[in-house]
Design an enzyme around this catalytic site. Structure first.
Site: not given
Length: 464
Positions: A157, A365
């Site tokens: 993730h 991110d």
């Protein structure tokens, strides 16, 4: 139909309204197969023995929730010292913040072995296992060593950095080699896939075998990008709830004479919060028409406050906030509303819809779902503008956002000014394209695409 088994550091009851979009999406697949979700319970046994832990099982409809307690020593070494203190900063390109001398890698291995041991006893031969995130990278290798032959997939993730940054990890070759115990590894972006492929080729001497396959250690691994989405309908339904509607009414009343900008994230050094506040200060300095008009509401939810790097970040943000308000504030206007606490998810759609501009400007991110939630929350007749860091995984999909380099303060301020002045027709055009892609590539698309790819993998060859 094979049973789906999801494994992650923490689990969530997908029936509860507080569960996030990921829990709901996984819950649907688990419910359909009568599946199992396995993870740490969140409980720490202070006097527990390392490498041991009590398993608890409960039913959540058709889904079996199985949790494992951890001893204090296991928790601190596996979670705090290695997962949070080494892997998190390295995977976010912050070698300067990694505590390579923490000694946590032994505990990280031990807890992954413990997960494998407890999980193996619960697995059926035809189960499909889906492992999530950096806490559990070596889990499949531990399961294979115990004789498990089920099909196992892994999804990261967070970002995967380039090979030279990965190579700074002590025992990086062991960690990355362990990924070849999976049948399928998924990343958030094509950039992450490229980084893995370069590492596999240069460091592990893996061979590309066509399409998405890489072969090494007698095993063929499939590697693909699966950008995660949100449940657009679920989030838009939140916007119609009483809490969101009441909050929107209040915001529009309180800020009737202002143009709102919004930022929402956890307090984390990967999110670029100091750089964002500096860009907002530059906006006020370089474009004085925003004086008395533009107001930034910045939510920075508490996170890992016992870690020194986070405490330092909080102090920096509080200092910057005070300086900006002191330099530019007036008796009837404070340019920055800095909030260091959690905001209920059911109220977020109102905050997003009230904002003319969203600032999503991480330094690095994996995806960033705030960017997608902001778009989903907009009024299509009068939508706001998304200012998005090019270093967020979402930037690969959301080209119609205004992309920025958060390290370039002056250019970011210039882009924010462009967003505030963007004509309605252009805002509508950009929003329409973004929303259409969000719907086409939502969280259900992500889940189904990954599971189809995992089911399609060939039977893996095991090392002799």
């Amino acid at each position: 139909m094979s049973r789906l088994v999801v494994v992650s550091n923490r689990i969530a009851d997908p029936r509860k309204t507080a569960a996030g979009g990921l829990a709901v999406a996984l819950g649907q697949a688990l419910e359909a197969s009568g599946g199992m979700w396995f993870g740490w319970s969140g409980r720490i046994v202070e006097d527990g023995t390392p490498g041991q832990g009590e398993v608890t099982q409960q039913q959540a409809g058709a889904v079996q929730l199985v949790t494992l307690d951890l001893s204090r020593e296991d928790h601190d070494s596996y979670y705090l010292n290695y997962s949070s203190g080494v892997l998190w900063p390295v995977l976010h390109y912050r070698l300067d913040l990694a505590d390579f001398d923490s000694g946590g890698i032994a505990g990280y291995r031990r807890v992954n072995q413990l997960f494998a041991q407890k999980l193996k006893a619960l697995l059926r031969p035809d189960d499909i296992v889906w492992v999530h995130d950096y806490h559990l990278i070596p889990l499949a290798a531990e399961l294979r060593a115990m004789g498990c032959e089920q099909r196992i997939g892994f999804f990261l993730h967070v970002p995967l950095p380039p090979p030279l940054i990965l190579a700074a990890l002590p025992e990086h070759d062991w960690l990355m080699r362990s990924l070849f115990a999976y049948d399928l590894v998924g990343f958030q972006s094509q950039a992450d896939v490229t980084h893995f492929e370069r590492y596999a080729s240069d460091e592990l001497q893996a061979q590309w075998v066509g399409q998405h396959g890489w072969r090494a250690f007698g095993k063929t691994l499939q590697v693909q990008a699966f950008p995660i989405g949100i449940d657009v309908d679920e989030f838009q339904a939140l916007a119609e709830g009483k809490d969101a509607r009441d909050m929107l009414t209040q915001l529009r009343s309180d800020y009737a004479r202002r143009r709102l900008l919004v930022g929402v994230e956890r307090m984390d050094y990967s999110k670029g919060l100091p750089q964002r506040l500096k860009a907002f200060r530059t906006l006020l300095q370089n474009y004085p028409e925003n004086q008395g008009s533009a107001t930034l509401i910045q939510i920075a939810s508490p996170s890992r406050e016992s870690v020194d790097a986070y405490a330092a970040l909080r102090a920096e943000l509080e200092s910057l906030s005070g300086a900006i308000n002191g330099e530019h504030g007036e008796l009837d206007w404070m340019p920055l509303r800095y909030i260091h606490r959690n905001v209920a998810r059911k109220r977020l759609p109102a905050l997003y819809r009230a904002a003319a501009v969203a600032l999503v400007t991480p330094l690095r991110d994996g995806m960033n779902l705030v960017a997608k939630e902001y778009v989903a929350a907009q009024d299509p007749d009068d939508p706001g503008v998304l200012v998005l860091s090019r270093f967020a995984g979402a930037a690969e999909q959301m080209k119609e956002a205004l992309l920025v380099n958060p390290y370039d303060t002056a250019r970011t301020a210039e882009t924010i000014q462009r967003a505030l002045q963007m004509p309605l027709a252009e805002r509508q055009q950009r929003h329409q394209a973004l929303l259409a892609r969000l719907r086409a590539q939502d969280v259900h698309w992500w889940r189904e695409r990954f599971l189809r790819a995992l089911q399609a993998t060939q039977e893996t060859e095991k090392e002799p």
